[in-house]
Design a protein around this motif. Sequence first.
Motif, short mmCIF file in Angstrom:
data_model
loop_
_atom_site.label_atom_id
_atom_site.label_comp_id
_atom_site.label_asym_id
_atom_site.label_seq_id
_atom_site.Cartn_x
_atom_site.Cartn_y
_atom_site.Cartn_z
N SER A 97 -9.72 5.83 0.67
CA SER A 97 -9.49 4.69 1.57
C SER A 97 -8.78 5.06 2.86
O SER A 97 -8.71 4.24 3.78
N ARG A 98 -8.24 6.28 2.95
CA ARG A 98 -7.60 6.71 4.18
C ARG A 98 -8.56 7.50 5.08
O ARG A 98 -8.20 7.87 6.19
N LEU A 127 -12.20 1.74 3.12
CA LEU A 127 -11.27 1.66 4.24
C LEU A 127 -11.00 0.20 4.64
O LEU A 127 -9.86 -0.21 4.84
N GLU A 172 0.84 -1.19 0.00
CA GLU A 172 0.00 0.00 0.00
C GLU A 172 0.88 1.25 0.00
O GLU A 172 1.91 1.29 0.66
N SER A 179 -8.61 -1.96 2.23
CA SER A 179 -7.43 -1.27 1.69
C SER A 179 -6.20 -1.33 2.60
O SER A 179 -5.30 -0.51 2.47
N SER A 180 -6.14 -2.32 3.48
CA SER A 180 -4.99 -2.47 4.36
C SER A 180 -4.20 -3.73 3.99
O SER A 180 -4.74 -4.69 3.45
N LYS A 185 -5.03 5.81 -1.53
CA LYS A 185 -3.93 4.86 -1.58
C LYS A 185 -3.85 4.25 -2.97
O LYS A 185 -4.85 4.12 -3.66
N THR A 194 -8.91 -10.86 7.18
CA THR A 194 -7.94 -9.78 7.43
C THR A 194 -6.66 -10.28 8.08
O THR A 194 -5.70 -9.52 8.20
N ARG A 212 -1.36 -9.10 13.91
CA ARG A 212 -1.03 -7.82 14.51
C ARG A 212 -0.83 -7.90 16.02
O ARG A 212 -0.43 -6.92 16.64
N THR A 221 -5.28 -7.71 3.82
CA THR A 221 -6.72 -7.88 3.62
C THR A 221 -6.99 -8.72 2.38
O THR A 221 -6.54 -8.38 1.28
#
Length: 256
Positions: free
Chosen positions: A48-49, A56, A21, A59-60, A29, A86, A91, A63
């Motif tokens: 997306s930010r 949103l 990204e 878009s990480s 993005k 996800t 994380r 994902t």
Amino acid sequence: MTTGEMADGMELMARGIVIKETAVGENDKILTLFLEGYGKVQAWARGSRKVSGKLLAVSSLFTYAKYSIVKRKDTGIITGGEVIETFFDLRTDIVKLALGNYLLELAGASVEENAAEDEILRLLLNTLHVLTKRDLPPKFVKAVFELRILSLSGYLPELHSCVSCGRESGLTRFDCVAGGLLCGSCESDAPAETIYPVSAGSVDAMRYIVSCRPEKLFSFTLSPASLDQLAEVAEGFARVMLERRFKTLGFYHSIV
């Protein structure tokens, strides 16, 4: 590998994962998606930010989603998406997160733009699932992924005979430049730092990794000493064959 090139103006729906990204301005993005049937594709995720942005959630990094994309000139525009997975638990463990980022970067380096590589995509998704859900040593997961993705990318190593003389016994080293095993009698012109010692245990593991059914890929064990050898060979082989050093790999090594 088959072509997955998108024609200008083409609309598509495909499942894929975000492997990179890049922030653009305050709200947008550019995503690098690894899409089923299309391979690596660049796509614009407008808004997306924004906290309220409809893209949103899809878009990480990591994902995996079903994307709706319209092709415009040299990139795509994401018009919608539905999250499938996800890999959120990555994380919660910094080592697994660092390794996951390396897997994404390695996958991106192993496939070309607009070239369908669905077997590699399945490998990446399966490995992220294993890393997230199973209690396996990160070193083990990393080495298995490296060797398997190289074999799928056209870098299948010679693991049954000496790459220099063809001898099938006394195989004691792996030559990353030549791409295979060496017997104890043969010399190599490759730099010493690209040749690694191997044992029967690590050789058996390598043979299994490159040839087993996908669903059995992580279903084996080996001794700590053999795992250390496998890890050295797999990482060195990836570095030599892909001719690059990975920033995410440097960070991973800095914390383990």
